[in-house]
Design a protein around this motif. Structure first.
Motif: not given
Length: 376
Positions: A105, A109, A128, A134, A137-138, A165, A168, A171
């Protein structure tokens, strides 16, 4: 760095990693501990837990811990981000999207945060692999059960503190086949020898560029060299054994289709009149003409578009073709696999074959049909 300083250096890595990576590390004198891939991150056999155990058992050792180390983010914020901005400013470009694979990340990031501050309109898009945690989760804030995938260097089976996150905007998911085929195309068509994660990022970046449309600038990070994957996805046998090689990929290249013969390509300039174009089409029996600026193709003129414009009174024969020409959807090189023509023909009637900056040939659907028929 460890070799120069004379430090003992130990790497832990899962057994899906390429032999080239293992051997390169050993060549510098490093110790490599290979661990099972298909175990959970918290399993004592995982490469992450194995690294922590070796660290505990080795007095005076230091563990980089790139997954949770804030220095990972800071390095990309202070170095990668400013380098990209500097390159953009030098050539007078702005930024519309920044695309990078999500592993620890740190790249997204750090560099993503920096670039967002300098180009607020830009979108940060993470890549991803299918099997990583990821994307879900995003989207949902929930961890899903990860599963094994073959692309190396991106994706995770755990959440990393180096992954912010909030940086972002989106994703995108990519699978192994898309990653490896994109990397192989990148090498053969653009001369860029990237790794599998570079293929993942390119696949998403190209899709994003199509969505955003002409005139937008997309920066994509290619973090790895293809030299580490010669025995893996750059090998036709490995690709075939793993079910990633489309049978049509073995049909040869556009150069094979052309049979080494030089074709005459008839072109028009944007300032040429529709009458000139019609006469060219009639004289040589073609239904489309590349529109060129010097030797560089900039658009296509299709017989059907010109006819429609004339019938509807939107265009006159003495007016320039620039008003009815269309963007080029299909540009290939002599080294492009024949299999690529299938997807290009789904969007356009022809493919323009470039040799350098010049138009080498026009390939049509009937050319492909004749080539396939001759192989039987």
């Amino acid at each position: 760095w460890a070799a120069v300083k004379g430090y003992r250096c130990v790497f832990t890595m899962p057994d899906k990693m390429s032999s080239e990576k293992v051997n390169a590390l050993k060549a510098f004198g490093a110790e490599v501990v290979v661990t099972p891939t298909n175990v959970a991150a918290e399993d004592p056999r995982s490469y992450y837990e194995t690294a922590k155990r070796i660290h505990r058992e080795t007095p005076g050792s230091f563990m980089l811990n790139q997954y949770h180390n804030p220095d990972n983010i800071e390095a990309h914020y202070k170095l990668t981000g400013p380098e990209i901005e500097d390159d953009l400013r030098k050539v007078g470009l702005t930024l519309d999207a920044f695309v990078a694979g999500l592993g620890t990340g740190g790249t997204m990031s750090g560099a993503g945060k920096y670039l967002k501050e300098r180009f607020p309109q830009s979108r940060n898009v993470g890549v991803d692999p299918e099997g990583s945690v990821y994307l879900d989760y995003f989207k949902t804030g929930k961890l899903v059960q990860p599963h094994v995938y073959k692309v190396e260097g991106i994706g995770e089976d755990m959440l990393c503190k180096a992954m912010d996150f909030t940086v972002l905007d989106d994703v995108r998911r990519v699978d192994d086949k898309q990653s490896f085929q994109a990397a192989r195309r990148l090498a053969r068509e653009e001369g860029l020898f990237g790794g599998g994660s570079s293929g993942s990022a390119i696949h998403v970046a190209v899709d994003l560029a199509h969505e955003m449309g002409k005139g937008k600038n997309v920066v994509v990070i290619l973090p790895d060299s293809g030299s580490r994957y010669i025995t893996k996805f750059y090998s036709d046998e490995w690709m075939k054994d793993n079910g990633f090689l489309d049978p049509t990929d073995r049909m040869g290249t556009v150069s094979d289709l052309l049979g080494g013969k030089k074709r005459t390509v008839y072109t028009v300039k944007p300032s040429d009149t529709a009458k000139v174009a019609v006469e060219l089409m009639k004289r040589h029996g073609v239904s489309q003409l590349p529109v060129v600026d010097g030797d560089k193709p900039i658009a296509m003129l299709h017989e059907v578009d010109l006819l429609q414009a004339l019938l509807e009174g939107r265009h006159e024969l003495d007016e320039p073709v620039s008003a009815v020409m269309k963007p080029i959807d299909g540009v290939v090189t002599l080294r492009t696999p024949v299999s690529r023509l299938r997807e290009l023909f789904a969007k356009d009637q022809v493919a323009i074959v470039k040799d350098g900056d010049q138009v080498a040939a026009i390939v049509t659907k009937i050319d492909l049909i004749e080539f396939l028929a001759a192989r039987r």
